[in-house]
Design an enzyme around this catalytic site. Structure first.
Site, PDB file in Angstrom:
ATOM      1  N   ASP A  73       0.613  -0.947  -0.001  1.00  0.00           N
ATOM      2  CA  ASP A  73       0.186  -0.187   0.130  1.00  0.00           C
ATOM      3  C   ASP A  73       1.242   1.512  -0.042  1.00  0.00           C
ATOM      4  O   ASP A  73       2.156   1.323   0.206  1.00  0.00           O
ATOM      5  CB  ASP A  73      -0.921   0.147   0.980  1.00  0.00           C
ATOM      6  N   HIS A 100       3.540  -2.393   2.937  1.00  0.00           N
ATOM      7  CA  HIS A 100       3.556  -1.432   2.635  1.00  0.00           C
ATOM      8  C   HIS A 100       5.343  -0.816   2.158  1.00  0.00           C
ATOM      9  O   HIS A 100       6.033  -0.895   2.034  1.00  0.00           O
ATOM     10  CB  HIS A 100       3.594   0.001   3.861  1.00  0.00           C
TER      11      HIS A 100
END
Length: 470
Positions: free
Chosen positions: A205, A366
């Site tokens: 992400d 991430h």
């Protein structure tokens, strides 16, 4: 008394996480932008990573204590490879960013059958302010709001601040409103796991960032694909990186424009967050995602309905029956809440939980910070690949057995995935009043019916206590 104390602790942690997340995006998202990185936005919309040595996945770098310069920024690291896990922590010295070399050009054929050729260089003007909720009075947002017509959008008031503590009334009604943040509530329309045991849907992400090429190099070395949930503000900063992800066979999905949590926003603001990100992705790679992920997993039935009316199915990372989350917690290291060693220990717990599930799972990582990428490239990916029993690491679409084309509106062959627009006969991605993707009336009506019935059925099931946490 113990229950009250637990609620208070959970609320305090939620508050800290929300504010750390917001602060990280505000302070760090533009860090380490070099001249080479700037070229990815102003030059050709092409890129490939040349991360020499920094993506080896080994912990051969020298141990270095964290130091800070007089300006408050971390000192530059003396090592060039992934550091020992004991050295990966908040405030660690940072490495110089690797330069990029572009190889993809407008007009090139993508790896998705039937997809349009790569578009021309993405325009750098005409976008909302970066990292801020877009205004809702623009012509584009007014056009995108038409996509909600004919859909059953639940009349739920926005939450106060997307936290349980900030809105006790909404928290008490969390099960009925399908609020994931308070209780991990999901619906049958959410994608929350892979159907086959030992299948692992990898996702990253918040990018693309200057650190993303290091991750892409590692994934290429291991012949792995992942799903990238990209932030619209980052897409227009680094469109060439999104192109490289897409052309390398990774999946691109919507993660909002400013990374604000969604349940606290108005309907119009949610439409703006999703619409501008959708447009940025299509302008960069030529196709429109059929999936999205809400920042911090913050979703309820109102946000779900809006997302699906706009043709995007929500994807959340997996939870265990007892509420455990398949969250790598890498972001907590970047926020100073955990050390790298603690994050790897958390990841080992994910490995154990994944083995115990009857299905496969979707994890959260991430690619926004050097710390989170170092943890993935140097440690967690290798841990996953060498685990016994073996896990099958895939992108989320692959683990779901979806044809690659179904991940984008221009190429999907599924009439109900995504749910198509009901009234306009198509999708106006640019928001200029002209249909970009045509749909038939019969398909649209069927899809609208599915959205309405699915959410109503899920609410009814939840009310009967039959739909618990995943």
């Amino acid at each position: 008394m113990k229950f009250a104390a637990s609620v208070l602790l959970l609320s305090a942690l939620q508050f800290a996480e929300a504010h750390i997340d917001k602060d990280l995006h505000a302070r760090h998202v533009k860090r380490q932008v070099t001249t080479a990185d700037a070229a990815t936005t102003s030059g050709s919309s092409t890129i490939v990573a040349t991360a020499s040595g920094s993506a080896t996945g080994t912990a051969t770098g020298s141990t270095t204590t964290a130091t800070v310069t007089s300006t408050g920024a971390p000192a530059q690291a003396t090592y060039t490879t992934i550091p020992p896990i004991e050295s990966i922590t908040f405030g660690m010295p940072t490495r110089a960013i690797t330069a990029f070399v572009g190889t993809h050009t407008p007009g090139e054929t993508p790896p998705i059958s039937g997809a349009p050729a790569l578009p021309s260089t993405l325009a750098l003007v005409g976008w909302p302010a970066q990292d801020k909720i877009p205004p809702t009075d623009s012509p584009q947002v007014k056009e995108w709001l038409k996509e909600l017509e004919g859909f059953d959008i639940p009349d739920l008031a926005p939450t106060k601040d997307s936290t349980c503590a900030g809105d006790p009334s909404a928290a008490a009604d969390a099960a009925a409103r399908g609020w994931w943040t308070c209780g991990g509530h999901t619906r049958s329309t959410d994608i929350v796991s892979c159907p086959t045991k030992f299948d692992w849907g990898m996702s990253f992400d918040d990018g693309p960032s200057p650190q993303t090429p290091t991750l892409l190099t590692k994934l290429k070395e291991e012949n792995l694909h992942a799903t990238f949930f990209v932030v619209g503000s980052r897409v227009i900063e680094r469109p060439a990186l999104v192109i490289e992800e897409y052309m390398s066979g990774h999946e691109i999905s919507v993660h909002t424009w400013s990374h604000n949590t969604l349940t606290k926003l108005t309907n119009e603001q949610i439409v703006a967050e999703l619409g501008w990100t959708r447009k940025a992705i299509r302008d960069a790679i030529g196709v429109t995602p059929t999936t999205m992920r809400p920042p911090q997993g913050d979703i309820d039935d109102r946000v779900r309905a809006i997302s699906m009316a706009m043709g995007m199915i929500p994807i959340i990372w997996t939870s265990t029956p007892d509420g455990g989350k398949f969250d790598s917690n890498d972001w907590r290291v970047a926020g100073g809440l955990l050390t790298g060693v603690q994050a790897v220990d958390t990841f080992k717990t994910i490995l154990s939980n994944g083995t115990a599930l009857d299905t496969g799972f979707i994890s959260l990582q991430h690619d926004l910070f050097e710390i989170t990428v170092d943890i993935a490239v140097g440690y967690t990916i290798d841990l996953a690949l060498t685990h016994e029993p073996k896990f099958n690491l895939q992108s989320i679409g692959e683990c779901l057995n979806y044809p690659a084309g179904n991940l984008y509106r221009e190429t999907t062959a599924n009439a109900t995935f995504p749910y198509t627009n009901l009234t306009a006969g198509g999708l106006d991605v640019d928001g200029d009043g002209t249909i970009d993707i045509k749909t038939t009336a019969s398909t649209s009506k069927s899809a609208g019916f599915v959205v309405s019935i699915s959410i109503r059925l899920a609410v009814a099931v939840a009310a009967l206590g039959l739909l618990g946490q995943l």
